[in-house]
Design a protein around this motif. Structure first.
Motif, PDB file in Angstrom:
ATOM      1  N   ILE A  96       0.870  -1.177   0.000  1.00  0.00           N
ATOM      2  CA  ILE A  96       0.000   0.000   0.000  1.00  0.00           C
ATOM      3  C   ILE A  96       0.905   1.224   0.000  1.00  0.00           C
ATOM      4  CG2 ILE A  96      -1.766   1.297   1.255  1.00  0.00           C
ATOM      5  CD1 ILE A  96      -2.732  -1.368   2.405  1.00  0.00           C
ATOM      6  N   SER A  97       0.757   2.058  -0.996  1.00  0.00           N
ATOM      7  CA  SER A  97       1.671   3.183  -1.171  1.00  0.00           C
ATOM      8  C   SER A  97       1.426   4.248  -0.115  1.00  0.00           C
ATOM      9  CB  SER A  97       1.525   3.775  -2.576  1.00  0.00           C
ATOM     10  OG  SER A  97       0.210   4.265  -2.771  1.00  0.00           O
ATOM     11  N   MET A  98       2.359   5.181  -0.028  1.00  0.00           N
ATOM     12  CA  MET A  98       2.311   6.216   0.991  1.00  0.00           C
ATOM     13  C   MET A  98       1.140   7.162   0.735  1.00  0.00           C
ATOM     14  SD  MET A  98       4.838   4.945   2.437  1.00  0.00           S
ATOM     15  CE  MET A  98       4.855   6.054   3.837  1.00  0.00           C
ATOM     16  N   HIS A  99       0.523   7.599   1.814  1.00  0.00           N
ATOM     17  CA  HIS A  99      -0.605   8.521   1.695  1.00  0.00           C
ATOM     18  C   HIS A  99      -0.880   9.161   3.046  1.00  0.00           C
ATOM     19  CE1 HIS A  99      -2.290   4.702   3.084  1.00  0.00           C
ATOM     20  NE2 HIS A  99      -3.296   5.402   3.622  1.00  0.00           N
ATOM     21  N   ASN A 100      -1.560  10.284   3.027  1.00  0.00           N
ATOM     22  CA  ASN A 100      -2.079  10.923   4.228  1.00  0.00           C
ATOM     23  C   ASN A 100      -3.576  10.634   4.258  1.00  0.00           C
ATOM     24  OD1 ASN A 100       0.106  12.752   2.889  1.00  0.00           O
ATOM     25  ND2 ASN A 100       0.290  13.122   5.079  1.00  0.00           N
ATOM     26  N   GLU A 101      -4.057  10.088   5.345  1.00  0.00           N
ATOM     27  CA  GLU A 101      -5.429   9.600   5.406  1.00  0.00           C
ATOM     28  C   GLU A 101      -6.431  10.705   5.075  1.00  0.00           C
ATOM     29  OE1 GLU A 101      -7.211   6.358   5.164  1.00  0.00           O
ATOM     30  OE2 GLU A 101      -5.362   6.185   6.338  1.00  0.00           O
ATOM     31  N   LEU A 102      -7.326  10.386   4.089  1.00  0.00           N
ATOM     32  CA  LEU A 102      -8.418  11.277   3.698  1.00  0.00           C
ATOM     33  C   LEU A 102      -7.929  12.624   3.159  1.00  0.00           C
ATOM     34  CD1 LEU A 102     -10.899  10.490   6.611  1.00  0.00           C
ATOM     35  CD2 LEU A 102     -11.249   9.931   4.203  1.00  0.00           C
ATOM     36  N   SER A 103      -6.722  12.662   2.619  1.00  0.00           N
ATOM     37  CA  SER A 103      -6.210  13.921   2.082  1.00  0.00           C
ATOM     38  C   SER A 103      -6.947  14.352   0.818  1.00  0.00           C
ATOM     39  CB  SER A 103      -4.708  13.814   1.798  1.00  0.00           C
ATOM     40  OG  SER A 103      -4.430  12.774   0.881  1.00  0.00           O
ATOM     41  N   TYR A 104      -7.723  13.450   0.213  1.00  0.00           N
ATOM     42  CA  TYR A 104      -8.532  13.795  -0.949  1.00  0.00           C
ATOM     43  C   TYR A 104      -9.836  14.480  -0.549  1.00  0.00           C
ATOM     44  CZ  TYR A 104     -10.481   9.390   0.672  1.00  0.00           C
ATOM     45  OH  TYR A 104     -10.997   8.395   1.465  1.00  0.00           O
ATOM     46  N   SER A 105     -10.140  14.479   0.728  1.00  0.00           N
ATOM     47  CA  SER A 105     -11.399  15.015   1.227  1.00  0.00           C
ATOM     48  C   SER A 105     -11.215  16.421   1.780  1.00  0.00           C
ATOM     49  CB  SER A 105     -11.945  14.087   2.323  1.00  0.00           C
ATOM     50  OG  SER A 105     -13.202  14.539   2.786  1.00  0.00           O
ATOM     51  N   HIS A 106     -12.331  17.046   2.190  1.00  0.00           N
ATOM     52  CA  HIS A 106     -12.260  18.361   2.834  1.00  0.00           C
ATOM     53  C   HIS A 106     -12.119  18.229   4.339  1.00  0.00           C
ATOM     54  CE1 HIS A 106     -16.450  17.179   3.078  1.00  0.00           C
ATOM     55  NE2 HIS A 106     -16.690  18.116   3.975  1.00  0.00           N
ATOM     56  N   VAL A 266       5.775   9.784  -7.920  1.00  0.00           N
ATOM     57  CA  VAL A 266       5.227  10.121  -6.600  1.00  0.00           C
ATOM     58  C   VAL A 266       5.140   8.867  -5.739  1.00  0.00           C
ATOM     59  CG1 VAL A 266       3.130  10.840  -5.396  1.00  0.00           C
ATOM     60  CG2 VAL A 266       3.954  12.156  -7.358  1.00  0.00           C
ATOM     61  N   ARG A 267       4.587   7.800  -6.288  1.00  0.00           N
ATOM     62  CA  ARG A 267       4.435   6.555  -5.524  1.00  0.00           C
ATOM     63  C   ARG A 267       5.784   5.982  -5.108  1.00  0.00           C
ATOM     64  NH1 ARG A 267       2.812   1.342  -8.810  1.00  0.00           N
ATOM     65  NH2 ARG A 267       5.006   1.671  -9.359  1.00  0.00           N
ATOM     66  N   ASP A 268       6.679   5.831  -6.062  1.00  0.00           N
ATOM     67  CA  ASP A 268       7.923   5.109  -5.800  1.00  0.00           C
ATOM     68  C   ASP A 268       8.885   5.902  -4.919  1.00  0.00           C
ATOM     69  OD1 ASP A 268       6.866   3.126  -7.377  1.00  0.00           O
ATOM     70  OD2 ASP A 268       8.050   3.636  -9.160  1.00  0.00           O
ATOM     71  N   ARG A 269       8.970   7.194  -5.108  1.00  0.00           N
ATOM     72  CA  ARG A 269       9.896   7.977  -4.284  1.00  0.00           C
ATOM     73  C   ARG A 269       9.374   8.144  -2.860  1.00  0.00           C
ATOM     74  NH1 ARG A 269      12.657  12.344  -8.489  1.00  0.00           N
ATOM     75  NH2 ARG A 269      13.237  10.754 -10.041  1.00  0.00           N
ATOM     76  N   GLY A 270       8.061   8.179  -2.705  1.00  0.00           N
ATOM     77  CA  GLY A 270       7.514   8.195  -1.356  1.00  0.00           C
ATOM     78  C   GLY A 270       7.853   6.934  -0.593  1.00  0.00           C
ATOM     79  N   LEU A 271       7.718   5.793  -1.245  1.00  0.00           N
ATOM     80  CA  LEU A 271       8.065   4.520  -0.611  1.00  0.00           C
ATOM     81  C   LEU A 271       9.559   4.429  -0.343  1.00  0.00           C
ATOM     82  CD1 LEU A 271       5.731   2.139  -2.622  1.00  0.00           C
ATOM     83  CD2 LEU A 271       5.773   2.316  -0.125  1.00  0.00           C
ATOM     84  N   ASP A 272      10.375   4.903  -1.279  1.00  0.00           N
ATOM     85  CA  ASP A 272      11.825   4.822  -1.110  1.00  0.00           C
ATOM     86  C   ASP A 272      12.318   5.704   0.040  1.00  0.00           C
ATOM     87  OD1 ASP A 272      11.989   3.075  -3.224  1.00  0.00           O
ATOM     88  OD2 ASP A 272      12.638   4.578  -4.678  1.00  0.00           O
ATOM     89  N   ALA A 273      11.633   6.822   0.272  1.00  0.00           N
ATOM     90  CA  ALA A 273      12.061   7.760   1.318  1.00  0.00           C
ATOM     91  C   ALA A 273      11.522   7.389   2.696  1.00  0.00           C
ATOM     92  CB  ALA A 273      11.614   9.177   0.959  1.00  0.00           C
ATOM     93  N   ALA A 274      10.683   6.362   2.762  1.00  0.00           N
ATOM     94  CA  ALA A 274       9.991   6.031   4.012  1.00  0.00           C
ATOM     95  C   ALA A 274      10.883   5.245   4.970  1.00  0.00           C
ATOM     96  CB  ALA A 274       8.728   5.230   3.710  1.00  0.00           C
ATOM     97  N   VAL A 275      10.522   5.303   6.246  1.00  0.00           N
ATOM     98  CA  VAL A 275      11.147   4.524   7.313  1.00  0.00           C
ATOM     99  C   VAL A 275      10.144   3.452   7.741  1.00  0.00           C
ATOM    100  CG1 VAL A 275      12.103   4.581   9.651  1.00  0.00           C
ATOM    101  CG2 VAL A 275      12.442   6.537   8.100  1.00  0.00           C
TER     102      VAL A 275
END
Length: 311
Positions: A96-106, A266-275
């Motif tokens: 599951i790729s990196m994301h901020n929960e519900l960031s697509y919402s208001h 966006v997907r791959d670099r977020g995962l690569d930069a993660a801890v």
């Protein structure tokens, strides 16, 4: 190497305090409380307290003073208690790729707590990424392309169809409740013969953290875009249907198509930069949902992680 790339979550253990929920709460108070801790550390992991599911409620109350429902959630979960859910129930072999929960919402949660009740057989870490670092590691071309924001489109069926139903998404069978939510978020929407079609207003791709002042990557374009779908069936579906007919899709603010290579970067670099934060039964983690993104690594065995969130 920048300070951002050196960042990692703070780990607290029961040194000088008892284990269990009481010891965790004592350690939390000694460290300054959740607001001060998260403002400083962004993510805090509580190790070796061996908190049980039966005793976790006061910990959740302390960490999440205003526990929220998963209204407008897009991922499959099961509700197991008072606004407590299983973590995303995608097949365990998928990332599951990196994301901020519900960031697509208001409306999105400020904090999220993860609580492990079953240690995975192997793998299953929750990766976390500093949102400012995630923004930094993207090519300038990509950052500029997203500067104008994005729009999200969802087609939610009425009980039979692909993806989630509108009843699952909004945790209600009451259309008036859904309409109130959509009006508050200034969506374009219509009830169709099959369910609900909704398009967001322009959402930003980055926001400024309200405490630190840092600009952070804050959107879910790769989880809405067909190019980044991890499931074979979903990829095949995306080859058959136009984006506007998929269960969910995303475009630039002007309606223009987002190039596949941008989304994959966006997907791959977020995962690569993660801890990676590995799990053992009884561990908890609280994250600042604006400061950091999170995801999930593949796993084997019976991994069970519960999730709750607050405004």
């Amino acid at each position: 190497m920048s300070a951002r790339s050196d960042w990692k979550p703070l780990e607290l253990r029961p040194d000088g305090v008892p284990g269990g929920a009481d010891g965790l709460l004592e350690a939390l108070d000694a460290a300054g409380g959740p607001a001060e801790l998260l403002a400083r550390e962004k993510v805090v992991v509580f190790r070796d307290f061996q908190v049980t599911e039966e005793a976790v409620e006061p910990v959740l109350d302390a960490l999440l003073p205003n526990r929220l429902s998963y209204m407008h959630g897009t991922s499959p979960r099961a509700k197991v208690g008072g606004n407590v859910y299983t973590s995303t129930e995608y097949p365990q072999h998928l990332t599951i790729s990196m994301h901020n929960e519900l960031s697509y919402s208001h409306r999105w949660p400020e904090r999220i707590v993860f609580f492990c009740t079953t240690t995975p057989g192997s793998g299953g870490a929750t990766p976390v990424v500093d949102g400012a670092l995630w923004l930094d590691v993207l090519d300038e071309e990509v950052r500029k392309a997203f500067a104008g924001g994005v729009r999200y489109l969802q087609n939610l069926h009425d009980g039979f169809g692909l993806g989630r139903s509108w009843q699952q998404t909004f945790e209600t069978d009451d259309r008036a409740t859904v309409e109130e939510y959509l009006a508050a978020g200034e969506y374009d929407w219509e009830w169709t013969a099959d369910g609900l079609r909704m398009a967001s207003p322009v959402r930003p791709s980055t926001i400024v953290h309200p405490v630190s002042g840092a600009e952070v990557w804050f959107n879910q374009v790769d989880q809405f875009h067909p190019a980044a779908l991890g499931d074979d069936t979903a990829r095949e579906l995306a080859q058959i249907l136009p984006p506007e007919e998929l269960p969910q899709s995303v475009s630039f603010a002007d309606g223009g198509r987002i190039p596949d290579e941008y989304v994959l970067q966006v997907r791959d670099r977020g995962l690569d930069a993660a801890v990676d934060v590995d799990w053992r039964r009884g561990d908890l983690m609280v994250i600042d949902n604006v400061a950091v993104g999170h995801g999930r690594r593949p796993f084997t065995g019976d991994r069970r992680v519960l999730v709750a969130m607050s405004g």
